[in-house]
Enzyme design. Structure first.
Site, PDB file in Angstrom:
ATOM      1  N   GLU A 184       0.837  -1.209   0.000  1.00 38.60           N
ATOM      2  CA  GLU A 184       0.000   0.000   0.000  1.00 38.60           C
ATOM      3  C   GLU A 184       0.870   1.257   0.000  1.00 38.60           C
ATOM      4  O   GLU A 184       1.813   1.346   0.773  1.00 38.60           O
ATOM      5  CB  GLU A 184      -0.917   0.018   1.229  1.00 38.60           C
ATOM      6  CG  GLU A 184      -1.958   1.121   1.131  1.00 38.60           C
ATOM      7  CD  GLU A 184      -2.907   1.151   2.329  1.00 38.60           C
ATOM      8  OE1 GLU A 184      -4.069   1.517   2.141  1.00 38.60           O
ATOM      9  OE2 GLU A 184      -2.478   0.813   3.442  1.00 38.60           O
ATOM     10  N   GLY A 318       3.375   1.763  11.069  1.00 40.40           N
ATOM     11  CA  GLY A 318       3.078   1.035  12.298  1.00 40.40           C
ATOM     12  C   GLY A 318       2.605  -0.372  12.033  1.00 40.40           C
ATOM     13  O   GLY A 318       2.970  -1.309  12.731  1.00 40.40           O
ATOM     14  N   ALA A 319       1.764  -0.520  10.985  1.00 40.40           N
ATOM     15  CA  ALA A 319       1.216  -1.839  10.646  1.00 40.40           C
ATOM     16  C   ALA A 319       0.507  -1.735   9.304  1.00 40.40           C
ATOM     17  O   ALA A 319       0.275  -0.635   8.794  1.00 40.40           O
ATOM     18  CB  ALA A 319       0.240  -2.315  11.730  1.00 40.40           C
ATOM     19  N   MET A 320       0.141  -2.894   8.736  1.00 38.27           N
ATOM     20  CA  MET A 320      -0.520  -2.927   7.431  1.00 38.27           C
ATOM     21  C   MET A 320      -1.555  -4.050   7.420  1.00 38.27           C
ATOM     22  O   MET A 320      -1.281  -5.158   7.859  1.00 38.27           O
ATOM     23  CB  MET A 320       0.521  -3.117   6.316  1.00 38.27           C
ATOM     24  CG  MET A 320      -0.052  -3.247   4.928  1.00 38.27           C
ATOM     25  SD  MET A 320      -0.996  -1.788   4.440  1.00 38.27           S
ATOM     26  CE  MET A 320      -2.156  -2.541   3.302  1.00 38.27           C
ATOM     27  N   HIS A 354      -7.108  -1.411  14.971  1.00 38.64           N
ATOM     28  CA  HIS A 354      -7.125  -0.665  13.703  1.00 38.64           C
ATOM     29  C   HIS A 354      -7.017  -1.608  12.514  1.00 38.64           C
ATOM     30  O   HIS A 354      -7.824  -1.552  11.581  1.00 38.64           O
ATOM     31  CB  HIS A 354      -5.954   0.320  13.715  1.00 38.64           C
ATOM     32  CG  HIS A 354      -5.852   1.191  12.503  1.00 38.64           C
ATOM     33  ND1 HIS A 354      -6.182   2.527  12.531  1.00 38.64           N
ATOM     34  CD2 HIS A 354      -5.442   0.944  11.239  1.00 38.64           C
ATOM     35  CE1 HIS A 354      -6.001   3.045  11.325  1.00 38.64           C
ATOM     36  NE2 HIS A 354      -5.532   2.097  10.525  1.00 38.64           N
ATOM     37  N   GLU A 355      -6.031  -2.488  12.553  1.00 36.46           N
ATOM     38  CA  GLU A 355      -5.798  -3.364  11.391  1.00 36.46           C
ATOM     39  C   GLU A 355      -6.924  -4.378  11.205  1.00 36.46           C
ATOM     40  O   GLU A 355      -7.283  -4.710  10.064  1.00 36.46           O
ATOM     41  CB  GLU A 355      -4.452  -4.089  11.529  1.00 36.46           C
ATOM     42  CG  GLU A 355      -3.242  -3.173  11.641  1.00 36.46           C
ATOM     43  CD  GLU A 355      -3.202  -2.080  10.592  1.00 36.46           C
ATOM     44  OE1 GLU A 355      -3.671  -2.290   9.465  1.00 36.46           O
ATOM     45  OE2 GLU A 355      -2.704  -0.985  10.901  1.00 36.46           O
TER      46      GLU A 355
END
Length: 945
Positions: A184, A318-320, A354-355
């Protein structure tokens, strides 16, 4: 995707012919070649057929059969992809995305696997658009399906995008390599040729070849593993659901995992490097709880059989949210009870929330194009709060939502802000959409909307939205229609919450007795930039209201003011409370001026109850004096959120030139009576910000007096703190912040205790586990002498806890020795002792240090090209570096210097919204000091007499 938490705040050469002769492996391998294959078609008389950034719409990918073979020794990979395409216009060309890949072979076959040409097809490249074109001498016919087959290879990427290498070091000093992906927004094209736009959703069947000592992971579970040849295994993964290319993921590593199952049977696994595997337990508990919560909240089953969460040692953000294989920075997933603090625990919980929210918002339903990335990120940010409050109420996550909105206000009150929905075409523009506006403002506007519609209507509306657009793409309007209970005629569903489109105009929500059009209302928040300022004036039984655009960079007395106000109007769902009742009153303000009847008997009015609305409030004609009096005499008449909101708005209005600094400082005079952490920290935060700004200007008398005032005024709060991990989450958060500030202000008791604790830690050879709430403070004080600093750097190098390393790194940047600060910057640039992923944080932490802010800025200027190469121009790392290093400049000379630097990189700066944000911030700071420095000096002198 979660942006990284900041302070301030592949691999081989393969023989494609070696696969087993099963039907599934033949499909993704090279199609059979016609006998007597001819030489390739020439490209000399062909020109690239497509001139636009976005791909043509007449070829639709349906299914990718992808084979990859990474080599973790040579750090390269080869692969092949067979894409089933649906052709909707007659054409000789297939145009798709590819970046940095060597295409060695191209073929197109029909549905019977018959070649359309007996010659190798030519591949043309358009690097500026990251596109390739494959020419077919035979026309591809409209209405027919074909298979495009490509073989390719490349080096594993050195950065954090595409298919890239990562490494970790064992406790014995051995370096091990893995390969991971981050696609992304526009980097799937770096791993395989594809139609790399979010609305080209397709199914993916992935196969990965690897050495036996590794495992491979992808979005779906492995359905079969077999030996291709000696020392090479192939994992075949189940076909994915229909999804966008940016959600495809694969990892080849030697990690260990823990696993559990949700109540609906989804297998959840947490992966980490073998020695960090014990730190995965908390994440497993959270992930299982969160998936159960979201399935119930959205009333839609998670559609995949498994959800893997993996901690990648080198990870920029932070994360995906890759579907079924979410990837994380180690600090965002791993929790070590001995070294992770309560704020680390909250961070891990919120990031997972969130993820996993993205598995529905973003993955199941995806925005049509990147201009509406807020539909993904704003929702996921807001769902962090809803999910954590429901699953871990003891973490008090609702106390942090205000600060998310304050962050949004800070950005949105600069003229350089942008609308939530903004044009973005090229990769640099698209990357810049992942910012405070998409995440934080998006979340706060949704928070306002939820309170406006009520929780129940909001939840039912988003469930309707998710159901209707599952495995599809959506626009803003689709969300408003779902929330406003409208359907198109063909989608008509009889029932209480859905009406035909002919009835839609009649189906306005009644809000305080007023009909409203949800689309018209929300367009004022999504399609125009900025935030409204509601000015409130009491006139007898009436409250007079006026709305303007709130700007902190231009004063009402400036010539530009009226120009920058033109055309701005919001539909504002106002709420207010009075002393006359506990009722929350509502009023929809859709005009520049308005009035509300409140009655003669009301003595005070607080507008924007609990800051559920995204607007700033100014109480004119003595209104702020009323608020100050109320807080001093009966502060608990207002909720802690209202008290915090008043403090925030007052100091924002000071910056904007609407309120005198003395009034803001007088307002927080009540804080000696305050017992709630959130308003207490809000007030302390502004005083600390003033201190740090004046510290960098070397205004010695103001620095001394302000430090003395803070320590004297908050003495009782400081003295109440224990050097432990006891208490509620709020109490522990207060302890960390207050003791850190006290030691920074050189409070003798604080320094004495910190030095004593650090000495004990040194004597234990770093084996003593200090209370996690105070370890930052202890290490920061300990880092001030040479021996302490060197000891901390050694521990940093050896530690297996990323939570501990982040605390040590912060402490190391607190040194007053500029040589040490320069060494940290160089170590971050080198990327060995300090990983490249942490370089932007190091730069910002050094810039926060009064001895380091010039050093950090000079470092950025000197190494600008290297930084852009490492992080990519539009990335949030570059944005944070630019805004963070200039954010505390406050002199006209510094403003000129920043302008000159941006002039020197004009071509790049012109593409970066962050450059204008940085200039706006410095300009704001310059004006603040011009207007307020003497006022602050005089006010302090008065207080200390």
């Amino acid at each position: 995707m979660v942006l990284v938490r900041l302070l301030v705040l592949s691999l081989f050469h393969m023989s494609l012919g070696g696969s087993q002769p099963t039907q599934s492996s033949q499909q993704a391998s090279s199609p059979p070649h016609p006998a007597g294959q001819q030489s390739p078609l020439g490209t000399s008389n062909l020109s690239f057929p497509w001139s636009r950034l976005r791909l043509p719409r007449y070829i639709i990918p349906l299914h990718y059969h992808l084979l990859l073979h990474p080599n973790l020794t040579s750090l390269s990979f080869t692969g092949s992809v067979q894409i089933q395409i649906d052709v909707q216009n007659n054409t000789n060309w297939v145009v798709l995305h590819s970046k940095g890949l060597q295409i060695s072979k191209a073929a197109i076959v029909d549905q019977n696997f018959a070649h359309l040409s007996d010659q190798v097809l030519p591949v043309l490249h358009n690097p500026s658009h990251e596109q390739i074109g494959i020419f077919s001498p035979r026309v591809l016919s409209s209405g027919q399906k074909y298979f495009l087959y490509l073989e390719f290879g490349a080096e594993l990427s050195e950065g954090f995008y595409g298919f890239y290498k990562s490494t970790y070091r064992t406790s014995t000093g051995e370096t091990r390599t893995l390969a991971s992906t981050h696609f992304e927004p526009t980097s799937a094209r770096m791993a395989f040729p594809c139609f790399d736009e979010p609305n080209f959703k397709a199914n993916f069947s992935v196969r990965i070849r690897r050495s036996p000592e590794y495992i491979s992971l992808s979005n779906m579970p492995v359905v079969k593993t077999f030996e291709v040849n000696a020392g090479v295994l192939e994992d075949q993964f189940d076909a994915s659901v229909k999804m966008s290319t940016y959600l495809v993921a694969f990892v080849i590593c030697d990690f260990k995992y823990v696993t559990a199952t949700t109540s609906s049977g989804v297998q959840v696994s947490i992966y980490a490097s073998p020695e960090k595997w014990p730190q995965t337990r908390y994440a497993l508990e959270v992930a299982v709880k969160m998936l159960d919560f979201y399935e119930e909240y959205f009333n839609i089953h998670y559609p995949l059989p498994k959800q893997d969460l993996i901690a990648i040692p080198d990870f920029e953000s932070g994360a995906m949210e890759n579907w079924g294989l979410t990837t994380y920075r180690e600090t965002s997933l791993l929790f070590d009870p001995l070294t992770s603090s309560i704020s680390d625990k909250l961070w891990v919980t919120m990031v997972i929330g969130h993820e996993l929210a993205h598995q529905w918002f973003g993955n199941l339903v995806t925005m049509e194009w990147w201009n509406d990335i807020w539909l993904n990120e704003g929702f996921a940010r807001y769902m962090e709060y809803i999910s954590v409050e429901a699953t871990y109420p003891d973490l008090k996550v609702e106390e942090y939502l205000l600060h998310t909105c304050f962050s949004a206000v800070g950005h949105d009150s600069l003229n350089s802000s942008r609308p939530i929905s903004s044009p973005a075409e090229n990769p640099t523009q698209i990357k810049q959409m992942f910012d405070t506006v998409s995440y934080d403002k998006g979340a706060c506007v949704l928070h306002m909307l939820r309170h406006f519609l009520t929780d129940d209507v909001f939840q039912r509306g988003i469930v309707r939205y998710l159901r209707k657009y599952s495995y599809r793409n959506a626009h803003n309007q689709d969300l408003w229609d779902s929330l406003a209970n409208t359907c198109s005629e063909e989608d008509f569903i009889s029932g209480k919450h859905c009406y035909s489109s002919s009835q839609a105009s009649k189906n306005a929500y009644l809000f305080a007795g007023e009909h409203m059009d949800l689309t018209a209302m929300m367009n004022t928040w999504i399609l125009q930039k900025g935030i409204p300022l509601v000015t409130v004036t009491r006139k007898g039984p009436h409250l007079l209201l006026r709305q303007d655009r709130f700007l902190r960079t231009v004063l009402p007395s400036d010539r530009l003011w009226s120009t920058l106000q033109q055309g701005f109007l919001w539909h504002i769902p106002l709420t207010y409370k009075t002393d006359a009742s506990s009722t929350i009153h509502r009023h929809l303000m859709t005009t520049p001026t308005d009035s509300i009847h409140i009655g003669e008997e009301v003595s005070w009015v607080k507008v924007n109850t609990d800051m559920t609305g995204y607007y700033v409030v100014h109480y004119e004609d003595g209104g702020w004096d009323e608020m100050t009096k109320l807080l001093r005499e009966n502060h608990t008449a207002l909720s802690y959120k209202d008290r915090t909101h008043l403090i925030h708005n007052a100091f924002q209005l000071v910056t904007a030139g609407h309120l005198l600094l003395d009034k803001g400082l007088d307002l927080i005079g009540y804080l000696q009576l305050e017992t709630h952490t959130v308003p207490l920290l809000e007030g302390i935060g502004y005083l600390e910000a003033f201190y740090r700004m004046t510290e960098k200007r070397n205004e010695l008398d103001v620095i001394s007096n302000l430090g003395m005032y803070i320590l004297r005024f908050f003495r009782a709060v400081i003295d109440r703190q224990t050097w432990s991990d006891r208490g509620s989450v709020s109490e522990r958060r207060l302890r960390s912040e207050v003791l850190s500030l006290a030691c920074h202000l050189k409070d003798p008791p604080c320094l004495e205790q910190a030095r004593e604790s650090f000495k004990d830690w040194l004597q234990s050879n770093g084996t003593l586990n200090l209370p996690t709430d105070v370890v930052d403070t202890v290490f920061s004080v300990g880092a001030q002498d040479d021996h302490g600093w060197v000891s901390l750097l050694h521990t940093y190098n050896m530690s297996l806890s990323e939570a501990q390393k982040s605390k040590i790194l912060f402490a190391l940047t607190c040194s007053r020795d500029t040589n040490k600060l320069h060494r940290l910057l160089e170590l971050g640039l080198e990327g060995k002792v300090i990983r490249s992923q942490d370089l932007s944080s190091v730069i910002l932490m050094v810039a926060r240090n009064p001895r380091g802010h010039r050093l950090a800025w000079n470092f950025v200027k000197k190494n600008w090209d290297t930084l852009v190469q490492k992080f990519q121009l539009g990335s949030f790392c570059i944005r944070n570096i630019l805004i963070g290093t200039t954010g505390q400049f406050s002199s006209p000379e510094e403003l000129t210097e920043v302008q000159h630097f941006f002039e020197s990189i004009k071509e790049q700066a012109s593409q970066l919204r962050a450059a204008q944000v940085a200039l706006d911030n410095v300009q704001k700071n310059v004006r603040w000091f011009q207007r307020n420095l003497e006022s602050l000096r005089n006010w302090l002198n008065k207080q200390l007499q």
